[in-house]
Design a protein around this motif. Structure first.
Motif, short mmCIF file in Angstrom:
data_model
loop_
_atom_site.label_atom_id
_atom_site.label_comp_id
_atom_site.label_asym_id
_atom_site.label_seq_id
_atom_site.Cartn_x
_atom_site.Cartn_y
_atom_site.Cartn_z
N SER A 287 0.86 -1.00 0.10
CA SER A 287 0.07 0.05 -0.11
C SER A 287 0.90 1.27 0.05
N GLY A 288 0.20 2.43 0.07
CA GLY A 288 1.21 3.64 0.08
C GLY A 288 1.13 4.36 -1.06
N PRO A 289 1.48 5.50 -1.35
CA PRO A 289 1.55 6.08 -2.41
C PRO A 289 2.52 5.56 -3.70
N ALA A 290 2.13 5.60 -4.66
CA ALA A 290 2.85 5.06 -5.89
C ALA A 290 4.00 6.12 -6.18
N ASP A 291 5.03 5.39 -6.51
CA ASP A 291 6.40 6.03 -6.45
C ASP A 291 6.51 6.02 -8.05
N PRO A 292 6.43 6.98 -8.84
CA PRO A 292 6.43 6.93 -10.43
C PRO A 292 8.05 6.47 -11.08
N LEU A 293 9.21 7.05 -10.28
CA LEU A 293 10.25 6.70 -10.53
C LEU A 293 10.47 4.91 -10.39
N ALA A 294 10.06 4.55 -9.16
CA ALA A 294 10.08 2.89 -8.90
C ALA A 294 9.38 2.04 -10.04
N TYR A 295 7.92 2.85 -10.27
CA TYR A 295 7.14 2.28 -11.28
C TYR A 295 7.75 2.00 -12.55
N VAL A 296 8.48 3.12 -13.21
CA VAL A 296 9.23 3.05 -14.48
C VAL A 296 10.49 2.06 -14.07
N GLU A 297 11.29 2.02 -13.23
CA GLU A 297 12.54 1.04 -13.04
C GLU A 297 12.03 -0.15 -13.13
N GLN A 298 10.89 -0.37 -12.31
CA GLN A 298 10.23 -1.84 -12.39
C GLN A 298 9.97 -2.46 -13.72
N GLY A 299 9.74 -1.41 -14.71
CA GLY A 299 9.43 -1.87 -16.02
C GLY A 299 10.41 -2.31 -16.82
N VAL A 300 11.66 -2.41 -16.26
CA VAL A 300 13.06 -2.79 -17.25
C VAL A 300 13.07 -4.13 -16.89
N VAL A 301 12.45 -5.05 -17.70
CA VAL A 301 12.22 -6.60 -17.48
C VAL A 301 13.22 -7.37 -17.81
N ASP A 302 13.92 -6.94 -18.82
CA ASP A 302 15.02 -7.82 -19.60
C ASP A 302 16.52 -7.66 -18.94
N GLY A 303 16.50 -6.73 -18.12
CA GLY A 303 17.77 -6.52 -17.29
C GLY A 303 18.98 -5.74 -18.34
N HIS A 304 20.07 -6.26 -18.23
CA HIS A 304 21.27 -5.58 -18.67
C HIS A 304 21.17 -5.68 -20.22
N PRO A 305 21.24 -4.82 -21.03
CA PRO A 305 21.02 -4.86 -22.40
C PRO A 305 22.29 -5.84 -23.14
N TYR A 306 23.40 -5.83 -22.50
CA TYR A 306 24.25 -6.53 -23.26
C TYR A 306 24.94 -7.73 -22.62
N HIS A 307 24.54 -7.68 -21.46
CA HIS A 307 25.14 -9.15 -20.71
C HIS A 307 24.57 -10.28 -20.80
N PRO A 308 25.17 -11.39 -21.18
CA PRO A 308 24.40 -12.76 -21.38
C PRO A 308 24.02 -13.04 -19.85
N CYS A 309 24.25 -12.66 -18.85
CA CYS A 309 23.65 -12.91 -17.63
C CYS A 309 22.85 -11.86 -16.94
N CYS A 310 22.05 -11.27 -18.19
CA CYS A 310 21.23 -10.15 -17.83
C CYS A 310 20.18 -10.36 -16.72
N ARG A 311 19.88 -11.59 -16.53
CA ARG A 311 18.88 -11.92 -15.45
C ARG A 311 19.30 -13.03 -14.51
N SER A 312 20.56 -13.49 -14.53
CA SER A 312 21.01 -14.56 -13.67
C SER A 312 20.95 -14.04 -12.25
N ARG A 313 20.42 -14.71 -11.41
CA ARG A 313 20.23 -14.52 -10.00
C ARG A 313 20.56 -15.75 -9.11
N PRO A 314 21.64 -16.23 -9.25
CA PRO A 314 22.02 -17.41 -8.48
C PRO A 314 22.03 -16.99 -6.98
N GLY A 315 21.18 -18.29 -6.35
CA GLY A 315 20.97 -17.86 -4.79
C GLY A 315 19.81 -17.54 -4.55
#
Length: 574
Positions: free
Chosen positions: A160-188
């Motif tokens: 809940s709480g007020p929407a954070d426009p900056l956070a909302y935009v940042e959370q829209g970057v779904v594919d991660g790093h544009p050039y790194h093949p480990c763009c979404r690797s999250r071991p652990g």
């Protein structure tokens, strides 16, 4: 060299093992996402494979003897040949494009299977990370496509709480790093933990508090009164860190879920729901390339570095603002400040930019990213919404005219920011026109005490890895990130593989850089910086080579400099 069919089957199955493991976990914690996850696996494989192919074409990886990016051909030391689509270093992945790579006569559509088949020295760990990156990217796309709060079933909660426009935009970057093949690797991180903590799933994360005696903490800046209890400091800690790392350090939370916050692109930096400073926490697991802790020098430097940079950029505040580190602390573990139990309070970029009516603050990385569902990059969508869908060249000229002059002036003074798309944010007006810049995350800045001193600034209070008087290091830090990544992604997003349009856009960036240096005094240092920027090659991060070497420090390689293309050879300095 040719493998038997059963060997290829084994390689394929091993490469896809993380996908099956993710599916099994997903069936337990969020079965409603299973169909979308399986649907997203093929495009996720293609997206990660395209990033790996970029590395094979442009990075000096061990076991490769010849590369030709113009024809899409790579020769291995054992004589085998790789063929795939031609690709420039800054090309972004386009949904639906053919990313198939052929090793001799066999087509590969899975990055982990391809890398395993190549047998490059030191690649075993990276093969596993690529498989994890594919599965995690498919999960990210499935969760993002399901809408906000998709991770609620895994304990994230819609919050809940007020929407954070900056956070909302940042959370829209779904594919991660544009050039790194480990763009979404999250071991652990398990599937449940990714749904609970990863920004693209739009969770609210409850940060824990750990109580540590003040005399067993190293503190910088003004520690908030609300996070004190008697003679103890209450350190905000990421809940993943609480579960997996704190027990080994002999600590446990004093309070759980005490600060609800929204994760930003970096996962471990969060925006509290009640506003105020962002919290950069330790998250001691590898994401993309680095272990995400907070060094002792990072805490110690936070206050003096903020003060110094605020002084250096004071006359640039109309175009460039720096988000200050307001406070930081690290707990002593076995007598030494621990990067595993540390936190920084950082100004929100929104507060630093002081946006007016109709203005918004966005990371440049978000502008070049495509939303879930593979629509156009955000910058093209914004221009179309503003009624200027074909104004990419005008927009880039305005952005380059805003960004390049203050950043090269900072380099002249002895400050080299890592101005990639996550650290560099832009304030857009209601018509999507760039108005001001914000730079955040001071940990990656490099300072030259000698250059600073020549301009009347004293860096004596700052130490650690941010100090470097080597001009080559300073230039690489700024130029590699700003032109190799930030402008590279923007040009690619706007040109959409139209090579003629891309060349025209790069000429606009080059012209802005020439004008910026024309406006600086013609000192030997500025002339040398300018010559380095317009050299035939530009140094960029060798992202895959770094992972093959298994090191956390940066490795840089030369690639053809797009600022000095043949399309504009007559410009000064070309």
């Amino acid at each position: 060299m040719h493998f038997a069919p059963d060997h290829h089957t084994g390689v394929r199955d091993a490469a896809r093992a993380p996908e099956a493991a993710f599916a099994a976990q997903l069936a337990d914690v969020a079965p409603g996402l299973l169909a979308a996850y399986h649907r997203e696996l093929p495009p996720a494989r293609a997206a990660v494979l395209a990033r790996l192919w970029r590395a094979l074409l442009h990075e000096p990886l061990p076991g490769i003897t010849a590369r030709d990016a113009d024809t899409g051909r790579v020769e291995l030391a054992d004589g085998r040949l790789l063929n795939g689509p031609p690709r420039l270093p800054y090309d972004l992945v386009i949904p639906g494009e053919d990313t198939t790579v052929r090793l001799d006569d066999r087509a590969h559509d899975h990055p982990a299977a391809l890398l395993a088949a190549l047998g490059l020295p030191g690649a075993d760990a990276l093969v596993a990370e690529l498989g994890d990156s594919v599965a995690s990217l498919a999960l990210s796309r499935a969760g993002a496509g399901a809408g906000a709060g998709a991770g609620a079933g895994a304990g994230a909660g819609s919050g809940s709480g007020p929407a954070d426009p900056l956070a909302y935009v940042e959370q829209g970057v779904v594919d991660g790093h544009p050039y790194h093949p480990c763009c979404r690797s999250r071991p652990g991180l398990s599937v449940a933990e990714q749904l609970a903590y990863a920004p693209e799933h739009r969770p609210v994360v409850g940060l824990d508090l750990v109580a540590v005696p003040a005399d067993r903490c190293r503190v910088a800046g003004e520690w908030p009164d609300r996070l004190r209890e008697g003679d103890r400091l209450l350190l905000p800690v990421h809940p993943w860190q609480s579960a997996h790392v704190l027990p080994e350090l002999g600590h446990r939370p004093y309070a759980t879920g005490a600060i609800p916050a929204r994760p930003l692109m970096s996962v471990r930096t969060l925006a509290p729901l009640d506003g105020g400073p962002h919290l950069k926490t330790a998250l001691t697991t590898r994401m993309t390339s680095a272990i995400r802790d907070i060094s002792a020098s990072g805490v110690e430097n936070s206050a003096p570095l903020s003060a110094l940079l605020a002084h250096v950029v004071a006359d640039l505040s109309g175009s460039l603002r720096i988000t200050r580190n307001l406070a930081g602390a690290s707990a002593l573990v076995r007598g030494e400040p621990s990067g595993d139990l540390a936190v920084l309070f950082r100004e929100s970029p929104s507060a630093a930019a002081r946006p007016g009516p109709g203005e918004r603050v966005l990371p440049v990385a978000a502008l070049a990213a495509r939303p879930a569902g593979d629509g156009p990059p955000l910058i093209r969508a914004l221009l179309a919404a503003a009624g200027a869908p074909d104004a990419g060249a005008d927009w880039l000229a305005a952005f380059a005219g805003l960004a390049v002059p203050p950043l090269v002036r900072l380099l002249s003074r002895g400050v080299a920011p890592a101005a990639h798309g996550q650290n560099l944010l832009v304030v857009l007006d209601a018509h999507a026109r760039p108005r001001r810049l914000v730079y955040r995350d001071l940990a990656d800045v490099r300072l030259s005490p000698s250059r600073l001193a020549r301009h009347g600034f004293d860096a004596a209070a700052v130490g650690g890895r941010v100090i470097d008087d080597d001009p080559a290091v300073l230039r690489t830090m700024l130029f590699g990130h700003l032109f190799g990544t930030t402008f590279g992604t923007l040009v690619s997003a706007l040109a959409d593989r139209d090579r003629t349009a891309g060349a025209r856009l790069w000429s606009i960036v080059a012209a802005a850089a020439h004008r910026a240096y024309d406006d600086l005094p013609a000192t030997p240092g500025n002339r040398a910086d300018r010559a380095a920027l317009f050299a035939p090659e530009l140094r960029v991060k060798a992202l895959t080579l770094m992972r093959l070497r298994g090191v956390d420090h940066d490795a840089w390689i030369p690639v053809p400099n797009p600022l000095v293309r043949e399309e504009h050879p007559g410009q000064p300095g070309a």
